[in-house]
Design an enzyme around this catalytic site. Structure first.
Site, mmCIF file in Angstrom:
data_model
loop_
_atom_site.group_PDB
_atom_site.id
_atom_site.type_symbol
_atom_site.label_atom_id
_atom_site.label_comp_id
_atom_site.label_asym_id
_atom_site.label_seq_id
_atom_site.Cartn_x
_atom_site.Cartn_y
_atom_site.Cartn_z
ATOM 1 N N ARG A 129 70.615 59.230 49.377
ATOM 2 C CA ARG A 129 70.985 58.778 48.017
ATOM 3 C C ARG A 129 70.441 57.402 47.673
ATOM 4 O O ARG A 129 70.960 56.711 46.808
ATOM 5 C CB ARG A 129 72.505 58.776 47.833
ATOM 6 C CG ARG A 129 73.105 60.161 47.933
ATOM 7 C CD ARG A 129 74.444 60.219 47.258
ATOM 8 N NE ARG A 129 75.009 61.541 47.432
ATOM 9 C CZ ARG A 129 75.702 61.904 48.513
ATOM 10 N NH1 ARG A 129 75.889 61.047 49.488
ATOM 11 N NH2 ARG A 129 76.178 63.117 48.599
ATOM 12 N N LYS A 151 59.099 53.716 37.883
ATOM 13 C CA LYS A 151 59.003 55.161 37.633
ATOM 14 C C LYS A 151 58.493 55.831 38.898
ATOM 15 O O LYS A 151 57.421 55.488 39.388
ATOM 16 C CB LYS A 151 58.026 55.438 36.491
ATOM 17 C CG LYS A 151 58.609 55.275 35.118
ATOM 18 C CD LYS A 151 57.624 55.860 34.123
ATOM 19 C CE LYS A 151 58.078 55.701 32.697
ATOM 20 N NZ LYS A 151 57.076 56.244 31.770
ATOM 21 N N GLU A 193 43.189 50.806 32.487
ATOM 22 C CA GLU A 193 44.524 50.265 32.172
ATOM 23 C C GLU A 193 44.424 48.774 31.821
ATOM 24 O O GLU A 193 45.177 48.277 30.988
ATOM 25 C CB GLU A 193 45.485 50.462 33.352
ATOM 26 C CG GLU A 193 45.634 51.905 33.839
ATOM 27 C CD GLU A 193 46.356 52.847 32.871
ATOM 28 O OE1 GLU A 193 46.858 52.362 31.835
ATOM 29 O OE2 GLU A 193 46.395 54.059 33.151
ATOM 30 N N LYS A 234 52.625 44.283 31.818
ATOM 31 C CA LYS A 234 53.432 45.440 32.248
ATOM 32 C C LYS A 234 54.869 45.004 32.534
ATOM 33 O O LYS A 234 55.829 45.654 32.098
ATOM 34 C CB LYS A 234 52.810 46.085 33.482
ATOM 35 C CG LYS A 234 53.662 47.191 34.092
ATOM 36 C CD LYS A 234 53.266 48.591 33.706
ATOM 37 C CE LYS A 234 54.341 49.610 34.076
ATOM 38 N NZ LYS A 234 53.852 50.856 34.574
ATOM 39 N N GLU A 244 62.664 53.293 28.938
ATOM 40 C CA GLU A 244 61.980 53.946 27.833
ATOM 41 C C GLU A 244 62.953 54.407 26.760
ATOM 42 O O GLU A 244 62.903 55.547 26.309
ATOM 43 C CB GLU A 244 61.211 55.158 28.381
ATOM 44 C CG GLU A 244 59.765 55.170 27.974
ATOM 45 C CD GLU A 244 58.944 56.141 28.794
ATOM 46 O OE1 GLU A 244 59.473 57.164 29.239
ATOM 47 O OE2 GLU A 244 57.758 55.854 28.979
ATOM 48 N N ARG A 249 58.449 50.621 25.537
ATOM 49 C CA ARG A 249 57.657 51.004 26.702
ATOM 50 C C ARG A 249 56.561 52.010 26.329
ATOM 51 O O ARG A 249 55.544 52.117 27.005
ATOM 52 C CB ARG A 249 58.583 51.561 27.810
ATOM 53 C CG ARG A 249 57.900 51.640 29.161
ATOM 54 C CD ARG A 249 58.874 51.732 30.324
ATOM 55 N NE ARG A 249 58.121 52.009 31.547
ATOM 56 C CZ ARG A 249 58.576 51.871 32.783
ATOM 57 N NH1 ARG A 249 59.790 51.454 32.996
ATOM 58 N NH2 ARG A 249 57.810 52.145 33.811
ATOM 59 N N ASN A 253 51.420 53.550 26.453
ATOM 60 C CA ASN A 253 50.668 54.811 26.365
ATOM 61 C C ASN A 253 49.490 54.720 25.398
ATOM 62 O O ASN A 253 48.937 55.738 25.010
ATOM 63 C CB ASN A 253 51.600 55.946 25.933
ATOM 64 C CG ASN A 253 52.363 56.490 27.119
ATOM 65 O OD1 ASN A 253 51.886 56.429 28.253
ATOM 66 N ND2 ASN A 253 53.548 56.983 26.868
ATOM 67 N N HIS A 256 46.622 57.096 25.710
ATOM 68 C CA HIS A 256 47.032 58.163 26.624
ATOM 69 C C HIS A 256 47.250 59.505 25.932
ATOM 70 O O HIS A 256 47.313 60.530 26.595
ATOM 71 C CB HIS A 256 48.298 57.758 27.384
ATOM 72 C CG HIS A 256 48.035 56.791 28.506
ATOM 73 N ND1 HIS A 256 47.399 55.579 28.307
ATOM 74 C CD2 HIS A 256 48.282 56.846 29.843
ATOM 75 C CE1 HIS A 256 47.298 54.941 29.462
ATOM 76 N NE2 HIS A 256 47.819 55.691 30.414
ATOM 77 N N HIS A 260 45.546 62.080 28.000
ATOM 78 C CA HIS A 260 46.259 63.127 28.746
ATOM 79 C C HIS A 260 45.754 64.513 28.355
ATOM 80 O O HIS A 260 45.630 65.403 29.209
ATOM 81 C CB HIS A 260 47.769 63.052 28.466
ATOM 82 C CG HIS A 260 48.452 61.946 29.230
ATOM 83 N ND1 HIS A 260 49.606 61.330 28.781
ATOM 84 C CD2 HIS A 260 48.144 61.343 30.403
ATOM 85 C CE1 HIS A 260 49.976 60.400 29.655
ATOM 86 N NE2 HIS A 260 49.097 60.383 30.638
ATOM 87 N N HIS A 273 41.777 59.203 35.884
ATOM 88 C CA HIS A 273 42.724 58.863 34.821
ATOM 89 C C HIS A 273 42.173 57.765 33.886
ATOM 90 O O HIS A 273 42.170 57.920 32.660
ATOM 91 C CB HIS A 273 44.046 58.430 35.447
ATOM 92 C CG HIS A 273 45.085 58.021 34.459
ATOM 93 N ND1 HIS A 273 45.662 58.920 33.577
ATOM 94 C CD2 HIS A 273 45.639 56.801 34.179
ATOM 95 C CE1 HIS A 273 46.527 58.273 32.813
ATOM 96 N NE2 HIS A 273 46.525 56.986 33.160
#
Ligand code: NAD
Ligand code: ZN
Length: 381
Positions: A129, A151, A193, A234, A244, A249, A253, A256, A260, A273
């Protein structure tokens, strides 16, 4: 000589604040740095063979020298296709079967790129946990992006990062020396990025001189500085909207949405990427321009920065705009199937805008293609 080094704070609340250490020679001092955040002398390094080959031993030695007892190294195969629940289960098995049991105070050390960071972070978030963990990023992308912000997760079915958790690391240690063994194309991908941070917040990054893999040895302070500036952006955005929830946040993107879609249309095989994001940032700039949101001069700056960092800025001719458009609706961040784009009003001033109509997206992509033909920007692959 003392190694070049700098830090960026991530001032999250409730004792979850941490420091990003950036510099050369940091791995050798990792043991000492990590003792300050570890709650026990037990540490487990999770990494992949291509990284372990060069960097596991120096890290282990440094941990041992600082008093960590026999830090184990646990491996899983490299590649996005191993960012799965099956890998997660196999790592949990390996933790379970270690000769010496681990407890909640054990420190997980994620040594690697974004895939290692996301998977090892998720293992740390879940096993018993929740274990403490630190990020030791070894790709430029991980140094400027994935190692910061908490994340973690794995891909599931058709969804990228569909299963995961927010779990903040106790520290981030970005040793630029590790980038020396990174394939140059991976290094360049990370620059996507960096350009993004330039567009959304820090004009100096957009105006940066070309950064090349050779700079890691020839001019490490240049590489450290672009990583530092990127981390500042960042960290700032993450602290303002950790989970988010406020929408801030989402500005991370930028580029993106189409990026994506391009990755998905090409089954994550054709582009790195950052390359897809390079193209996607030019798309966003062009869509912004046709909507009257992004001034032409700003679109030109974005395009020039992408080109300067040797990233592709054009959608290859064999990918139909309609194919990309069909994929936008499947973006898990899209609202009710209507495309949302982060668009730039100016350099450093971007906004998440919803309800962008299909016609506007197509007009933007058409503008991008017309510029590509006239400017002869070549696709880099
Ligand atoms: N958590 C986040 O906020 C976040 C943000 C952005 C991206 N990501 C995730 O990051 C992942 C991409 O990360 P990436 O671009 O770092 O790719 P990656 O982790 O797959 O690393 C690329 C390749 O380089 C190898 N490698 C890494 N460091 C090396 C080194 N120093 N020397 C030699 N080889 C090395 C790896 O083993 C791998 O084969 C994606 O899964 C993406 O979803 C997460
Ligand atoms: Zn990205």
């Amino acid at each position: 000589m003392k190694a070049a080094m700098t830090t960026v704070p991530v001032p999250l609340s409730a004792g979850r604040d941490y420091t990003i250490h950036i510099g050369s020679g940091l791995l050798a001092e990792a043991g000492a740095t990590l003792t300050a955040v570890a709650r026990s002398s037990r540490a487990i390094i999770i990494t992949q063979p291509p990284i372990a080959k060069h960097w596991a031993k120096p890290l282990q030695e440094s941990l041992c020298a600082a008093g960590f007892v026999d830090p184990d190294v646990i491996l899983f195969p490299a590649g996005e296709r191993y960012k799965t629940l099956a890998t997660m289960a196999s790592l949990c098995d390996k933790l379970y079967n270690l000769p010496r049991t681990i407890d909640r105070k054990t420190l997980v050390v994620a040594l690697g790129g974004g895939v290692v960071g996301d998977v090892a972070g998720f293992v740390a978030a879940s096993y018993l946990r929740g274990l403490d963990y630190v990020q030791v990023p070894t790709t430029l992308l991980a140094m400027v992006d994935s190692s910061i912000g908490g994340k973690t997760g794995v891909d599931f079915r058709a969804g990228k990062n569909l299963v995961g958790a927010f779990h903040q690391p106790r520290a981030v240690l970005a040793d630029v020396d590790t980038l020396r063994t990174l394939p140059p194309r991976e290094f360049r991908s990370g620059l996507g990025e960096v350009v993004k941070y330039g567009v959304i917040r820090d004009p100096a990054l957009l105006d940066a001189k070309p950064v090349r893999a050779g700079d890691i040895t020839a001019a490490p302070e240049t590489v450290i500085e672009i990583i530092r500036r990127s981390c500042v952006v960042k960290a700032d955005v993450v602290c303002a909207d950790e989970r988010e929830e406020t929408g801030l946040r989402a500005i991370l993107n930028y580029g993106h949405t189409i990026g994506h879609a391009l990755e998905s249309a090409t089954h994550y095989r054709r582009f790195k990427h950052g390359e897809a994001i390079g193209i996607g940032m030019v798309s966003a700039a062009c869509i912004g321009e046709v909507l009257g949101v992004t001034p032409t001069a700003v679109r030109e700056k974005v395009q020039a920065a992408v080109q300067t960092q040797q990233l592709p800025g054009c959608i290859p001719n064999d990918i139909e705009p309609d194919t990309l458009l069909a994929l936008l609706g499947r973006d898990k961040k899209a609202e009710d199937g209507v495309a949302r784009f982060v668009l730039a009003h100016a350099v450093g001033d971007v906004e998440l805008m919803g309800q962008i109509r299909k016609e506007s997206v197509l007009a933007g992509l058409a503008l991008q293609q017309s510029l590509c033909t006239s400017a002869r920007i070549e696709e880099i692959s």
